[in-house]
Design an enzyme around this catalytic site. Structure first.
Site, short mmCIF file in Angstrom:
data_model
loop_
_atom_site.label_atom_id
_atom_site.label_comp_id
_atom_site.label_asym_id
_atom_site.label_seq_id
_atom_site.Cartn_x
_atom_site.Cartn_y
_atom_site.Cartn_z
N GLU A 105 24.73 84.74 -25.90
CA GLU A 105 25.68 84.64 -24.85
C GLU A 105 27.09 84.37 -24.93
O GLU A 105 27.95 84.92 -24.40
CB GLU A 105 24.96 83.48 -23.85
CG GLU A 105 23.83 83.49 -23.19
CD GLU A 105 23.79 84.34 -22.37
OE1 GLU A 105 25.01 84.95 -21.67
OE2 GLU A 105 22.71 84.90 -21.84
N TYR A 110 28.68 78.62 -17.30
CA TYR A 110 27.96 79.94 -17.33
C TYR A 110 27.03 79.78 -18.45
O TYR A 110 25.56 79.76 -18.41
CB TYR A 110 28.78 81.18 -17.50
CG TYR A 110 27.74 82.17 -17.86
CD1 TYR A 110 26.80 82.73 -16.82
CD2 TYR A 110 27.63 82.80 -19.08
CE1 TYR A 110 25.91 83.63 -17.20
CE2 TYR A 110 26.66 83.74 -19.40
CZ TYR A 110 25.80 84.11 -18.55
OH TYR A 110 24.88 84.95 -18.79
N ASP A 170 27.17 85.00 -13.91
CA ASP A 170 28.41 86.15 -14.75
C ASP A 170 28.96 86.98 -14.06
O ASP A 170 28.55 87.23 -12.87
CB ASP A 170 27.87 86.56 -16.07
CG ASP A 170 26.90 87.52 -15.89
OD1 ASP A 170 26.44 87.89 -14.94
OD2 ASP A 170 26.63 88.19 -17.14
N CYS A 191 23.15 98.84 -11.38
CA CYS A 191 24.43 98.61 -10.41
C CYS A 191 25.65 98.28 -11.23
O CYS A 191 26.27 97.29 -11.44
CB CYS A 191 23.94 97.14 -9.62
SG CYS A 191 25.27 97.00 -8.28
N CYS A 224 22.28 103.80 -7.11
CA CYS A 224 21.39 103.38 -6.18
C CYS A 224 20.11 103.88 -5.75
O CYS A 224 18.98 103.38 -5.28
CB CYS A 224 22.13 103.19 -4.72
SG CYS A 224 23.60 102.55 -4.69
N CYS A 249 17.48 101.99 -7.55
CA CYS A 249 17.56 100.55 -7.49
C CYS A 249 16.52 99.86 -6.60
O CYS A 249 16.31 100.21 -5.43
CB CYS A 249 18.94 99.90 -6.95
SG CYS A 249 19.06 98.63 -6.48
N CYS A 304 20.41 96.13 0.63
CA CYS A 304 22.04 96.19 -0.13
C CYS A 304 22.96 96.51 1.09
O CYS A 304 22.78 97.79 1.73
CB CYS A 304 22.05 97.15 -1.20
SG CYS A 304 23.79 97.19 -1.94
#
Ligand code: SF4
Length: 328
Positions: free
Chosen positions: A36, A117, A135, A182, A189, A192, A198
């Site tokens: 991270e 975060y 994030d 995305c 899309c 997705c 969406c």
């Protein structure tokens, strides 16, 4: 995002999760934390080989804490944002001293350099706490799903979508969706799993969300890097421990400023920092400037731990020595 969409995303993630070297089962807090920190401002493609080298060299947080600072900073060279490396060292020492990572978001947040975060991500992913890690990927997906232009507002709206008991898994699912489907540009899309939910897709303009950041003009600064040679060696120094590129190996030189120095440079390397652009002028000098430093063999510059700014400046200077008429 309602519970149905969250379940659709989790089902999709079970079959399509990215195979990343820090995602071992069960998750290891050291590797989760290290990944991270490395992934802040840096891509997975860049981080992956560097992460593997790091954990091969320092397989535990105790090993990292015991390593000399110069070696850790040298291993970090080229990853940029060097305050992260200094915080990494401070955090590893604190964790080793207390006998391991704390298991809650609140306690993790108190460690040196752990922002909101990262603390939430480690708590959720490595320890299974219901902490919410937001994030930029998550903000982007949420902005599109909810049709919200403002990034931060979209991130806040996403908080209620995390299913109880599965926050770590859901955070990884959102991160993977944001990285592979995305995407910032040209979201895929049709592939997705939550396309039906969406709003941005329904509006026909997914890329319009979130609203683009206002671009600021970056100020310009100038610096001198002294180029002292002794046969096949060049004089290097270590920068002061705090501040930009703190503790990193470097060419010597004065503070950078806003006035362009009147100096005969053999090479000029232009480098973009987050908040300004720097023209670093490499200027030959007969003797090293006063102060501590060392003679580094030119053939061993790769192991000196130079950050990208100085590595490129050195390459430009060596090129100028080989081709003096083409130099700046
Ligand atoms: S439908 Fe398109 S814009 Fe919406 S979340 Fe999925 S990939 Fe992103």
């Amino acid at each position: 995002m309602d519970a149905t969409a969250a379940n659709l995303l989790l089902d999709h993630h079970r079959d399509h999760a990215r195979d990343l070297p820090w995602r071992m089962t069960p998750r290891d807090p050291y590797r989760t934390w290290l990944s991270e920190v490395m992934l802040q401002q840096t891509t997975v493609a860049t981080v992956t080989p560097r992460f593997l080298r790091f954990v091969e060299r320092w397989p535990t947080v105790e090993a990292l804490a015991a390593a000399p600072d110069e070696e850790v900073l040298g291993e970090w060279a080229g990853l940029g944002y060097y305050a992260r490396a200094r915080n990494l060292i401070a955090c590893a020492c604190a964790v080793a001293a207390r006998g391991g990572f704390p298991r809650t978001e609140g306690a993790l947040r108190k460690l040196p350099g752990l922002g909101a975060y990262t603390a939430a991500a480690v708590a959720a992913i490595a320890f299974g706490e219901d902490a919410v890690a937001i994030d930029t990927n998550v903000e982007r997906v949420a902005a599109r799903v909810f049709g919200i232009g403002d990034r931060k507002a979209a991130g806040e709206a996403a908080r209620g979508s995390f299913p109880a008991g599965r926050h770590g898994e859901f955070a990884e699912a959102l991160m993977d969706l944001g990285a592979s489907i995305c995407r910032p540009k040209a979201p895929n899309c049709p592939a997705c799993p939550i396309a039906a939910q969406c709003k941005a897709r329904a509006l026909g303009s997914p890329e319009a969300f979130p609203a683009p950041k206002v671009k600021r003009v970056r100020p310009h600064r100038y610096g001198i890097a002294w180029w002292a040679r002794r046969g096949d060696e060049v004089w290097l120094v270590r920068r002061p421990g705090s501040g930009l590129l703190g503790g990193m190996a470097a060419l010597p030189g004065p503070e950078w400023g806003e006035e362009r120095p009147a100096a005969n440079a053999i090479a000029i390397h232009r480098h973009g920092f987050t908040h300004f652009t720097l023209d670093l002028m490499v200027v030959p000098c007969a003797e090293p400037p006063p102060g501590e430093g060392w003679w580094q063999p030119v053939g061993e510059l790769a192991s000196a731990g130079l950050p990208t700014l100085y590595r490129r400046a050195v390459e430009a200077a060596l090129e100028a020595e080989r081709e003096p008429r083409l130099a700046a």
